[in-house]
Design an enzyme around this catalytic site. Structure first.
Site, short mmCIF file in Angstrom:
data_model
loop_
_atom_site.label_atom_id
_atom_site.label_comp_id
_atom_site.label_asym_id
_atom_site.label_seq_id
_atom_site.Cartn_x
_atom_site.Cartn_y
_atom_site.Cartn_z
N ASP A 41 -7.84 3.71 3.34
CA ASP A 41 -7.34 2.36 3.71
C ASP A 41 -8.38 1.30 3.38
OD1 ASP A 41 -5.00 3.40 4.59
OD2 ASP A 41 -5.41 3.15 6.75
N ASN A 96 -8.50 10.22 -0.95
CA ASN A 96 -8.15 10.45 0.45
C ASN A 96 -8.67 11.81 0.92
OD1 ASN A 96 -6.87 8.15 1.37
ND2 ASN A 96 -4.86 8.77 0.57
N HIS A 143 -8.35 9.55 5.11
CA HIS A 143 -7.30 8.53 5.00
C HIS A 143 -7.81 7.13 5.42
CE1 HIS A 143 -2.98 7.88 4.35
NE2 HIS A 143 -3.10 6.91 5.28
N GLU A 197 -0.69 3.20 -3.25
CA GLU A 197 -1.87 2.65 -3.94
C GLU A 197 -1.45 1.88 -5.18
OE1 GLU A 197 -0.45 5.15 -4.84
OE2 GLU A 197 -1.29 6.20 -6.55
N ASP A 255 -2.44 0.79 -10.58
CA ASP A 255 -2.37 2.00 -9.76
C ASP A 255 -3.79 2.59 -9.66
OD1 ASP A 255 -0.06 4.13 -8.79
OD2 ASP A 255 -1.94 5.10 -9.40
N1 GTP Z 1 -5.34 6.11 2.67
C1 GTP Z 1 -4.12 5.87 2.23
N2 GTP Z 1 -3.55 6.65 1.34
C2 GTP Z 1 -2.31 6.36 0.85
C3 GTP Z 1 -1.59 5.27 1.33
N3 GTP Z 1 -0.38 5.26 0.68
C4 GTP Z 1 -0.34 6.31 -0.17
N4 GTP Z 1 -1.53 7.00 -0.06
C5 GTP Z 1 -1.87 8.16 -0.78
O1 GTP Z 1 -2.01 7.88 -2.13
C6 GTP Z 1 -1.86 9.08 -2.82
C7 GTP Z 1 -1.17 8.92 -4.12
O2 GTP Z 1 -1.32 10.07 -4.86
P1 GTP Z 1 -0.57 10.31 -6.22
O3 GTP Z 1 0.74 9.61 -6.27
O4 GTP Z 1 -0.46 11.78 -6.36
O5 GTP Z 1 -1.47 9.76 -7.30
P2 GTP Z 1 -3.01 9.92 -7.59
O6 GTP Z 1 -3.56 10.89 -6.70
O7 GTP Z 1 -3.57 8.53 -7.40
O8 GTP Z 1 -3.01 10.33 -9.01
P3 GTP Z 1 -2.78 9.42 -10.25
O9 GTP Z 1 -1.95 8.28 -9.83
O10 GTP Z 1 -2.03 10.29 -11.18
O11 GTP Z 1 -4.13 9.03 -10.71
C8 GTP Z 1 -1.17 10.01 -1.87
O12 GTP Z 1 -2.01 11.08 -1.47
C9 GTP Z 1 -0.83 9.19 -0.69
O13 GTP Z 1 -0.92 9.92 0.53
C10 GTP Z 1 -2.19 4.43 2.29
O14 GTP Z 1 -1.65 3.44 2.75
N5 GTP Z 1 -3.46 4.78 2.70
#
Ligand code: GTP
Length: 447
Positions: A338, A329, A334, A365, A321
């Site tokens: 990607d 982001n 965003h 992610e 992860d």
């Molecule tokens: N650019 C982009 N962002 C994504 C995609 N899928 C998910 N995200 C973002 O990934 C982020 C995941 O955030 P969280 O689940 O809060 O986790 P984190 O911010 O990584 O925090 P921790 O996992 O606790 O370190 C979210 O803001 C989603 O919008 C994608 O395909 N592209």
């Protein structure tokens, strides 16, 4: 097509043995000639008989004319010697068989002189002539002196008839035989030879010989039934040849269009196959990173799980992860997020490129790596290699509180055949390890 042709030479008449037309015609002609000859012989013999009777009658009349006056005179004159001579002359004349002279004298009983050519009395169908003998002793006087009976010679009559009948029979038989021979020869030369020639020609007809026309060997070309048959056979061959040519060109055209169709089908199949493969790739892979998607991962995970259970081989799973990706982001946008995910996927591919190793994006992610024949220790080494490889890329992450660059938290789980009976339990274990890695401060590996 050759099978559609049957050799005439091998064809047999439907029933019975072969019977020549010429022979049958000769037999029929001979039979007819025999009947005709019999009828002709009968008729001509009857005519000959009538002629002979008439001829003999004429001869008797002639004899009578010669002797009647001299006989009457000899009787009147009582000239016995002359009378006997004349009677003997009449009796020995060729057509005479019997002579009877009845001499009549007034006041005396009649005297009968009879001479027979043969000792045995012969009576039959020969003509008989009766003549009254009249003497003329002086002018104007008529004295009946007797009666002369001349009977024809029956034997001579039959001999003459027999001679004629014999010649009639011989000439009729010769005529009939000659007629039969002529008919046979003519029929053989005019018909049989050509019919046999036509039969042989038809027996040799085959697709490759259809252009060879029937030619009858005739001295003079006549327009008759045979020439009509020759013409019709040749026309039939020509029609058949044209039909076969048409059929051949149709078959060629059909084969060409069949080949064309096959090529078209092949091309379309290839296109379809490529499209299917593309579709399949699309349906199995993540559009952004090109890694296996969750669907494909779900298909493969149980296969690997069962294989490991069956072969009693180790199986490890890494749950990865991205740390603080929300902040990433927020910081870089965003789109950049990607690009970052693509870079992480590229790193995963470069580290886990061996056969059997499967890296997939589960969503957002979050990534998962399945490692067959790998235990927890080896999985941990691999996880560290992954972190090191990502670190080398130095993807800037200013919002991260653990590093200046993008980092991963990795949870590892190893298959425990005793306690696990499906893959999701192993995945859950890896997820729990990931949770621990997050709580241990991120950018680390937890078991
Ligand atoms: N650019 C982009 N962002 C994504 C995609 N899928 C998910 N995200 C973002 O990934 C982020 C995941 O955030 P969280 O689940 O809060 O986790 P984190 O911010 O990584 O925090 P921790 O996992 O606790 O370190 C979210 O803001 C989603 O919008 C994608 O395909 N592209």
């Amino acid at each position: 097509m050759t099978g559609n042709f049957r050799a005439v030479s091998s064809a047999q008449p439907r029933t019975g043995a072969f019977s020549s037309l010429g022979r049958r015609l000769v037999l029929a002609t001979l039979l007819f000639s025999l009947v005709f000859t019999l009828a002709m012989v009968t008729w001509r013999t009857w005519l000959a008989w009538e002629n002979n009777l008439a001829e003999m009658n004429s001869e008797l009349v002639l004899i009578d004319q010669v002797f009647q006056n001299t006989l009457a005179h000899a009787i009147w004159e009582m000239d016995r010697e002359s009378l006997d001579q004349q009677i003997a002359s009449v009796a020995t004349a060729a057509p005479v068989g019997r002579v009877v002279l009845n001499i009549v004298r007034p006041g005396q009983p009649p005297e009968i002189i009879e001479l027979n050519r043969y000792t045995v009395e012969s009576s039959g169908a020969a003509p008989v002539l009766h003549r009254q003998l009249v003497a003329q002793p002086y002018a104007g006087a008529h004295e009946k002196v007797g009666e002369l009976t001349i009977e024809g010679d029956n034997r001579l009559l039959w001999e003459r008839l027999w001679d004629e009948a014999r010649s009639i029979v011989i000439t009729q038989v010769i005529q009939s035989l000659l007629l039969a021979g002529l008919v046979m020869t003519m029929f053989n030369r005019l018909v049989t030879v050509h019919v046999v020639h036509i039969a042989r020609h038809l027996g040799e007809v085959a697709p490759q010989t259809l252009k060879r026309h029937l030619r009858l060997q005739r001295a003079v070309h006549r327009q008759d039934e045979l020439s009509l048959l020759e013409c019709q056979v040749n026309e039939l061959q020509d029609n058949l040849h044209a039909h076969l040519e048409r059929q051949r060109s149709d078959e060629l055209a059909l084969a060409a269009s069949r080949d064309q169709l096959a090529q078209l089908v092949e091309a379309r199949t290839a296109e379809l196959k490529a499209a299917n493969q593309a579709l399949e790739a699309l349906s199995r892979h993540d559009a952004l990173t090109g890694l296996a998607n969750r669907r494909y991962f779900d298909e493969l995970k149980e296969v690997e799980f069962r294989r490991a259970i069956r072969h009693k081989t180790p199986l490890a799973v890494l749950m990865c992860d991205v740390d603080f990706f929300k902040i990433y982001n927020d910081t870089y946008g965003h789109m950049q997020g990607d690009q970052c995910l693509k870079q992480i996927a590229e790193t995963l591919r470069s580290v886990f490129g061996r056969s059997g190793e499967l890296a997939a994006r589960l969503g957002g992610e979050e990534f998962v790596v399945v490692l067959p024949n790998v235990d927890a220790r080896q999985a941990s080494e691999a996880a560290h290699r992954l972190r090191a490889s990502l670190a080398e890329r130095e993807l800037p992450h200013s919002g991260s509180s653990v590093s200046r660059f993008v980092t991963l938290s990795i949870g590892i789980a190893e298959l425990d055949p005793e306690s696990m009976d499906h893959f999701d339990q192993l995945l859950q274990r890896a997820d729990q390890a990931l949770y621990r890695a997050k709580h241990q401060g991120r950018d680390c590996v937890a078991l």
